[in-house]
Design a protein around this motif. Sequence first.
Motif, short mmCIF file in Angstrom:
data_model
loop_
_atom_site.label_atom_id
_atom_site.label_comp_id
_atom_site.label_asym_id
_atom_site.label_seq_id
_atom_site.Cartn_x
_atom_site.Cartn_y
_atom_site.Cartn_z
N ASP A 184 22.31 60.83 -37.34
CA ASP A 184 23.69 60.63 -36.91
C ASP A 184 24.26 59.39 -37.59
OD1 ASP A 184 24.00 62.68 -34.66
OD2 ASP A 184 22.16 61.64 -34.10
N CYS A 208 28.35 58.34 -38.07
CA CYS A 208 29.74 58.80 -38.01
C CYS A 208 30.65 57.69 -37.52
CB CYS A 208 29.88 60.03 -37.11
SG CYS A 208 29.33 59.77 -35.41
N ASP A 268 34.24 57.16 -35.24
CA ASP A 268 35.15 57.78 -34.28
C ASP A 268 36.44 56.97 -34.20
OD1 ASP A 268 34.00 60.14 -32.91
OD2 ASP A 268 32.39 58.76 -32.41
N TYR A 269 37.55 57.66 -34.28
CA TYR A 269 38.87 57.04 -34.08
C TYR A 269 39.50 57.72 -32.87
CZ TYR A 269 43.73 55.71 -34.89
OH TYR A 269 45.01 55.24 -34.75
N ARG A 270 39.82 56.93 -31.85
CA ARG A 270 40.26 57.48 -30.57
C ARG A 270 41.61 56.92 -30.15
NH1 ARG A 270 34.41 56.80 -27.44
NH2 ARG A 270 33.23 58.21 -28.80
N ASN A 327 41.14 62.85 -30.76
CA ASN A 327 40.15 61.95 -31.34
C ASN A 327 39.67 62.54 -32.66
OD1 ASN A 327 39.45 60.11 -28.79
ND2 ASN A 327 39.64 62.22 -28.11
N LEU A 328 39.26 61.69 -33.57
CA LEU A 328 38.77 62.12 -34.88
C LEU A 328 37.37 61.57 -35.11
CD1 LEU A 328 39.17 63.40 -37.71
CD2 LEU A 328 40.14 61.19 -38.43
N ARG A 329 36.45 62.44 -35.49
CA ARG A 329 35.08 62.04 -35.83
C ARG A 329 34.79 62.47 -37.26
NH1 ARG A 329 30.72 63.43 -31.56
NH2 ARG A 329 31.70 61.56 -30.70
N PHE A 372 26.86 64.50 -37.70
CA PHE A 372 26.77 64.49 -36.25
C PHE A 372 26.39 65.89 -35.76
CE2 PHE A 372 31.13 64.60 -37.89
CZ PHE A 372 31.49 65.90 -37.59
N LEU A 381 34.20 66.72 -40.49
CA LEU A 381 35.12 66.02 -39.57
C LEU A 381 35.49 66.96 -38.43
CD1 LEU A 381 38.37 67.00 -39.99
CD2 LEU A 381 37.97 65.87 -42.18
N HIS A 404 38.74 66.31 -31.57
CA HIS A 404 38.32 66.66 -30.22
C HIS A 404 39.12 65.86 -29.21
CE1 HIS A 404 35.79 62.98 -29.58
NE2 HIS A 404 35.76 63.01 -30.90
N ASP A 434 37.05 71.13 -29.22
CA ASP A 434 36.52 70.61 -30.48
C ASP A 434 36.92 71.58 -31.58
OD1 ASP A 434 34.28 68.43 -29.59
OD2 ASP A 434 34.23 70.15 -28.23
#
Length: 253
Positions: free
Chosen positions: A6, A8, A10-12, A18-20, A24, A70, A73, A88
């Motif tokens: 893992d 990654c 994360d932008y929340r 949210n963007l990952r 992952f 990417l 979610h 998601d």
Amino acid sequence: SPQILDACLDYRPLQALNLRVGEFKVPFSIENTAYPPTKIEFIHYPMALLRLMGFADLCGLSSTGRDMGLVLHGSFLPRDGYNLLHYDVGVLNGEGINTWDRNSSKDFVARLSVHPVQGLTLSGSYYWGEYGSDYLKRVRYGAGACYDEGPLVVRAEWICGTTGLPAGGELDSDGWYAVGGWRVTPSLMSVVRYDTFLENSSESASRQTNYTAGVVWQPVKYLRCQLNYTYEDYASRAAANRNVVSLMLSGIF
């Protein structure tokens, strides 16, 4: 041969968006997404997940249910301590962990989860992709339900898919499992699972059914001991049924 599992970002900006980005767990099924190795009650994942979602996949991948890409979610409709809906949607390489894409096609995954009450999850998943330089078909879909609250856990999922074969043609497969568990004390849990998988839907002899009973003992937060007994029942006369005992200690640091 160590591998990155893992990695990654994360932008929340919002609870609903949210963007990952990175490598992952693929958001497919309840068990692959919500039950990592530090939480799942059994030593091994169910066969349908192992064979159709990149653990020991029929398309040749062994990626522990992960990929690079990417995912968008988010959750909607907050309740007292939980949200009613979660989604998601992602674009992935489709080749598993630590592997660059082998074709110009990208894979697509989508999952929708509904939480009618605290602890209850109803989920549906869909995955479409093409793997390898020959753009072979890889389609997966499934649905399941899980109640995990207090001392009780009950979970069941059905997962099936179509896999393009290098020699030509396609392979249709499906399987399902059902789990029941009881937390006897905060540190001790007993569990049972029925798990069946039909690798080739047109050949009943390709079915394997596993019956598993186990205990999970977690005396402290960062130490788990799991003991499983599994009876493996093979429909094929060429394979002998087996009794398997597995023991695993997990330390988290």
